[in-house]
Design an enzyme around this catalytic site. Structure first.
Site, mmCIF file in Angstrom:
data_model
loop_
_atom_site.group_PDB
_atom_site.id
_atom_site.type_symbol
_atom_site.label_atom_id
_atom_site.label_comp_id
_atom_site.label_asym_id
_atom_site.label_seq_id
_atom_site.Cartn_x
_atom_site.Cartn_y
_atom_site.Cartn_z
ATOM 1 N N SER A 155 -2.548 -2.326 6.097
ATOM 2 C CA SER A 155 -1.931 -1.261 5.308
ATOM 3 C C SER A 155 -0.440 -1.120 5.656
ATOM 4 O O SER A 155 0.294 -2.104 5.543
ATOM 5 C CB SER A 155 -2.724 0.035 5.497
ATOM 6 O OG SER A 155 -2.355 0.993 4.543
ATOM 7 N N ASP B 71 -10.638 -1.468 -2.792
ATOM 8 C CA ASP B 71 -9.463 -1.071 -2.022
ATOM 9 C C ASP B 71 -8.451 -0.329 -2.896
ATOM 10 O O ASP B 71 -8.175 -0.743 -4.025
ATOM 11 C CB ASP B 71 -8.808 -2.348 -1.475
ATOM 12 C CG ASP B 71 -7.960 -2.136 -0.253
ATOM 13 O OD1 ASP B 71 -7.170 -1.172 -0.235
ATOM 14 O OD2 ASP B 71 -8.069 -2.954 0.678
ATOM 15 N N HIS C 166 -10.502 0.537 1.381
ATOM 16 C CA HIS C 166 -9.260 0.145 2.058
ATOM 17 C C HIS C 166 -9.476 -0.183 3.539
ATOM 18 O O HIS C 166 -8.915 -1.140 4.053
ATOM 19 C CB HIS C 166 -8.267 1.298 1.906
ATOM 20 C CG HIS C 166 -6.882 1.027 2.376
ATOM 21 N ND1 HIS C 166 -6.119 -0.017 1.883
ATOM 22 C CD2 HIS C 166 -6.088 1.676 3.283
ATOM 23 C CE1 HIS C 166 -4.920 0.016 2.464
ATOM 24 N NE2 HIS C 166 -4.881 1.022 3.317
#
Length: 302
Positions: free
Chosen positions: A108, A245, A272
């Site tokens: 991320s 995601d 995610h």
């Protein structure tokens, strides 16, 4: 030939960096090239990356909390809430440990940190693993806006009202965040690690760099777009993304196509936080990739 990486003492320790001390942990006794884990947020912590400590039988694993979050010291000085600060902090950890080259794994926000670390210190990077990459924040913001339309009517109304009033502390907005999280951020959280993550979350960093939520982007990363740099990556690269995601398989597949020779893996059933939602499959993908890079000798193209 480059000198080999040292065998690091296992366990937890702290390192003084500008602004405070960071917490880190070394696990594993494998002799492959070590890997460092970069968590998301910004302002979160590395608890959710613990599954990747399973890689320790192949190589040493360095897990740390970026300054401000997790077990590291808190910071409130916004001049430190920058990519450059976190890149320098990461390299100070490498230097402190005496590591020559390491595999860099980011998830991320950690993918931005990994990419910018590679841009600044390519000689120290053996490979890049990007979990749920966010290299085009404007495109991600558009994707999040589409996902917002899949939430309940009440959640959509709450978000619209909060954004119109520029007020994000209402229970209704919080409920919308939780609804979004359950669909697109994590579907199968590890409760103890989730609790620890939110207990040590530095909201100030997150709000400053990201914004009030995953779908309202108002922070300094709002215009971030590194897609122009992706074709210049010359180390082996792996992209992973969850089927559900928030960043979206299409976006990540596009990044992989821009990156020379990159490998791409979509993790079925995952949102995610793929280390929770697809734990074993995610660890297996990363293990196979890093082992292949090590056995190929991690030569960097000139």
């Amino acid at each position: 030939a480059q000198r080999p990486n040292p065998v690091l003492p296992q366990g937890e320790a702290r390192l003084a960096v500008p602004g405070g001390t960071i917490w880190y942990r070394v696990t594993g006794a494998g002799r492959g090239t070590p890997v460092v884990l970069l968590h998301g947020g910004p302002g979160f912590s590395s608890y959710y990356l613990r599954p990747f400590e399973d890689l320790g039988d192949d190589r040493q694993v360095i897990r740390y909390d970026q300054l401000g979050g997790g077990e590291s010291d808190r910071i409130t000085d916004t001049t430190m809430f920058t990519i450059a600060h976190f890149v320098a902090e990461l390299d100070s950890l490498r230097s402190h440990l005496g590591i020559v080259r390491w595999h860099v794994f980011g998830h991320s926000w950690g993918t931005i940190l990994a990419l910018e670390y590679y841009r600044a210190h390519p000689d120290h990077v053996a490979s890049l693993t990007f979990g749920s990459a966010v290299f085009d924040v404007p495109a991600y913001e558009r994707r999040a806006g589409e996902l917002l339309k899949t939430l309940s009517d009440s959640a959509q109304r709450a978000v619209a009202a909060a954004e119109a009033a520029n007020r994000y502390d209402t229970p209704a907005y919080q409920a919308a965040i939780n609804e979004f999280y359950g669909l697109y951020v994590f579907r199968h959280p590890v409760q103890a690690d989730l609790d620890s993550s939110f207990a040590t979350f530095n909201e100030a960093i997150y709000n400053y760099m990201q914004g009030p939520s995953e779908f309202t982007i108002t922070g300094t990363l709002k215009g971030y777009d590194a897609t122009g740099f992706l074709p210049q990556i010359t180390v082996p690269t792996l992209y992973t993304v969850g089927e559900f995601d928030e960043v979206g398989p299409d976006l990540v597949k596009g990044f992989a196509k821009m990156t020379p020779g990159a490998r791409y893996a979509e993790l079925a059933g995952a949102a995610h936080v793929t280390p929770w939602d697809a734990r074993d499959a995610n660890v297996a993908e990363v293990r196979a990739f890093l082992s292949q890079v090590d056995s190929a000798g991690t030569k960097v193209k000139p």
